[in-house]
Design a protein around this motif. Structure first.
Motif, PDB file in Angstrom:
ATOM      1  N   ASN A   1       3.541 -12.140 -12.416  1.00 44.17           N
ATOM      2  CA  ASN A   1       2.425 -11.199 -12.254  1.00 44.17           C
ATOM      3  C   ASN A   1       1.703 -11.416 -10.931  1.00 44.17           C
ATOM      4  N   ARG A   2       1.497 -12.682 -10.522  1.00 44.74           N
ATOM      5  CA  ARG A   2       0.845 -12.952  -9.231  1.00 44.74           C
ATOM      6  C   ARG A   2       1.695 -12.442  -8.069  1.00 44.74           C
ATOM      7  N   ILE A   3       3.008 -12.623  -8.159  1.00 49.15           N
ATOM      8  CA  ILE A   3       3.899 -12.144  -7.095  1.00 49.15           C
ATOM      9  C   ILE A   3       3.872 -10.619  -7.052  1.00 49.15           C
ATOM     10  N   ASN A   4       3.959  -9.980  -8.212  1.00 51.16           N
ATOM     11  CA  ASN A   4       3.938  -8.514  -8.252  1.00 51.16           C
ATOM     12  C   ASN A   4       2.601  -7.949  -7.769  1.00 51.16           C
TER      13      ASN A   4
ATOM     14  N   THR B   1      15.906 -21.150   0.550  1.00 53.79           N
ATOM     15  CA  THR B   1      14.813 -22.026   0.106  1.00 53.79           C
ATOM     16  C   THR B   1      14.422 -21.713  -1.335  1.00 53.79           C
ATOM     17  N   ILE B   2      14.347 -20.438  -1.668  1.00 53.72           N
ATOM     18  CA  ILE B   2      14.025 -20.039  -3.044  1.00 53.72           C
ATOM     19  C   ILE B   2      15.089 -20.565  -3.997  1.00 53.72           C
ATOM     20  N   TYR B   3      16.344 -20.385  -3.631  1.00 51.86           N
ATOM     21  CA  TYR B   3      17.442 -20.848  -4.481  1.00 51.86           C
ATOM     22  C   TYR B   3      17.398 -22.359  -4.676  1.00 51.86           C
TER      23      TYR B   3
ATOM     24  N   LYS C   1       8.439 -24.798  -8.464  1.00 53.87           N
ATOM     25  CA  LYS C   1       7.987 -23.428  -8.758  1.00 53.87           C
ATOM     26  C   LYS C   1       6.949 -22.937  -7.749  1.00 53.87           C
ATOM     27  N   ASP C   2       6.104 -23.849  -7.264  1.00 55.31           N
ATOM     28  CA  ASP C   2       5.085 -23.458  -6.281  1.00 55.31           C
ATOM     29  C   ASP C   2       5.736 -22.975  -4.993  1.00 55.31           C
ATOM     30  N   LEU C   3       6.755 -23.693  -4.537  1.00 51.49           N
ATOM     31  CA  LEU C   3       7.468 -23.298  -3.319  1.00 51.49           C
ATOM     32  C   LEU C   3       8.174 -21.957  -3.527  1.00 51.49           C
ATOM     33  N   ALA C   4       8.840 -21.802  -4.662  1.00 47.52           N
ATOM     34  CA  ALA C   4       9.535 -20.543  -4.948  1.00 47.52           C
ATOM     35  C   ALA C   4       8.549 -19.374  -4.959  1.00 47.52           C
ATOM     36  N   GLU C   5       7.403 -19.573  -5.590  1.00 46.96           N
ATOM     37  CA  GLU C   5       6.390 -18.512  -5.638  1.00 46.96           C
ATOM     38  C   GLU C   5       5.887 -18.174  -4.237  1.00 46.96           C
ATOM     39  N   ALA C   6       5.603 -19.198  -3.443  1.00 51.66           N
ATOM     40  CA  ALA C   6       5.109 -18.963  -2.078  1.00 51.66           C
ATOM     41  C   ALA C   6       6.139 -18.193  -1.248  1.00 51.66           C
TER      42      ALA C   6
ATOM     43  N   GLU D   1      13.329 -18.088 -14.287  1.00 48.53           N
ATOM     44  CA  GLU D   1      12.857 -19.380 -13.799  1.00 48.53           C
ATOM     45  C   GLU D   1      11.337 -19.509 -13.752  1.00 48.53           C
ATOM     46  N   LEU D   2      10.660 -18.397 -13.499  1.00 46.05           N
ATOM     47  CA  LEU D   2       9.210 -18.442 -13.313  1.00 46.05           C
ATOM     48  C   LEU D   2       8.478 -17.927 -14.551  1.00 46.05           C
ATOM     49  N   SER D   3       7.281 -18.421 -14.734  1.00 47.20           N
ATOM     50  CA  SER D   3       6.462 -17.975 -15.872  1.00 47.20           C
ATOM     51  C   SER D   3       5.992 -16.539 -15.638  1.00 47.20           C
ATOM     52  N   GLU D   4       5.570 -15.901 -16.711  1.00 44.07           N
ATOM     53  CA  GLU D   4       5.067 -14.528 -16.618  1.00 44.07           C
ATOM     54  C   GLU D   4       3.843 -14.463 -15.704  1.00 44.07           C
TER      55      GLU D   4
END
Length: 160
Positions: free
Chosen positions: A145-148, A76-78, A90-95, A138-141
């Motif tokens: 940061n939110r994921i980390n 799904t991320i890919y 990007k929202d789905l990838a982040e989630a 692919e994702l913004s900084e």
């Protein structure tokens, strides 16, 4: 059996040389279009797998979900950022990147993501990338940061 003439030996040499040249040129073309991995890519893949297996062996916790779940999440991320920067989700990838609940979950996600090719309007773009490499490009900084931060809150020691 009759002796081969010089003309026949010449034809055999030309055909053999043509086959060798076609093989070498064909292999380079396949590597250029990322259809066949290069020796360097194979070495990196083996090193990544070895490092991942060692980390999984050292992790004291067990994954909270099945292998199928992590394979599906990696896919799904890919798919969320595979085709072009204009059509990415990007929202789905982040989630989905926030799904891991512990170190074992994160390692499973990395394992099942593996190394994948990205495309720009159907044309291969760049080389094969790991999950962290793909996420960072692919994702913004801010998203990274939110994921980390999410990983830190859950006690996951790994970061993108």
């Amino acid at each position: 059996m009759a002796k081969k003439t010089a003309k026949e030996w010449g034809q055999i040499a030309i055909v053999t040389g043509g086959v060798i040249v076609a093989f070498l040129v064909g292999r380079k073309l396949l590597q250029f279009f990322n259809i066949v991995e290069t020796a360097e890519e194979a070495k990196q893949r083996r090193e990544t797998q070895t490092t991942l297996k060692k980390a999984q062996a050292q992790t004291k916790v067990k994954p909270t979900q099945t292998d199928f779940f992590w394979k599906s999440t990696a896919d799904t991320i890919y798919e969320a950022w595979r085709y072009s920067r204009f059509d990415d989700d990007k929202d789905l990838a982040e989630a989905k990147l926030k799904e891991p609940r512990n170190d074992a979950d994160y390692l499973k996600l990395v394992e099942f993501y593996g190394r994948r090719q990205n495309y720009f309007f159907g044309i291969p773009e760049g080389g094969l990338r790991t999950l962290a490499e793909a996420a960072n490009s692919e994702l913004s900084e801010d998203r990274i940061n939110r994921i980390n931060t999410n990983y830190a809150q859950k006690g996951i020691k790994y970061r993108l």
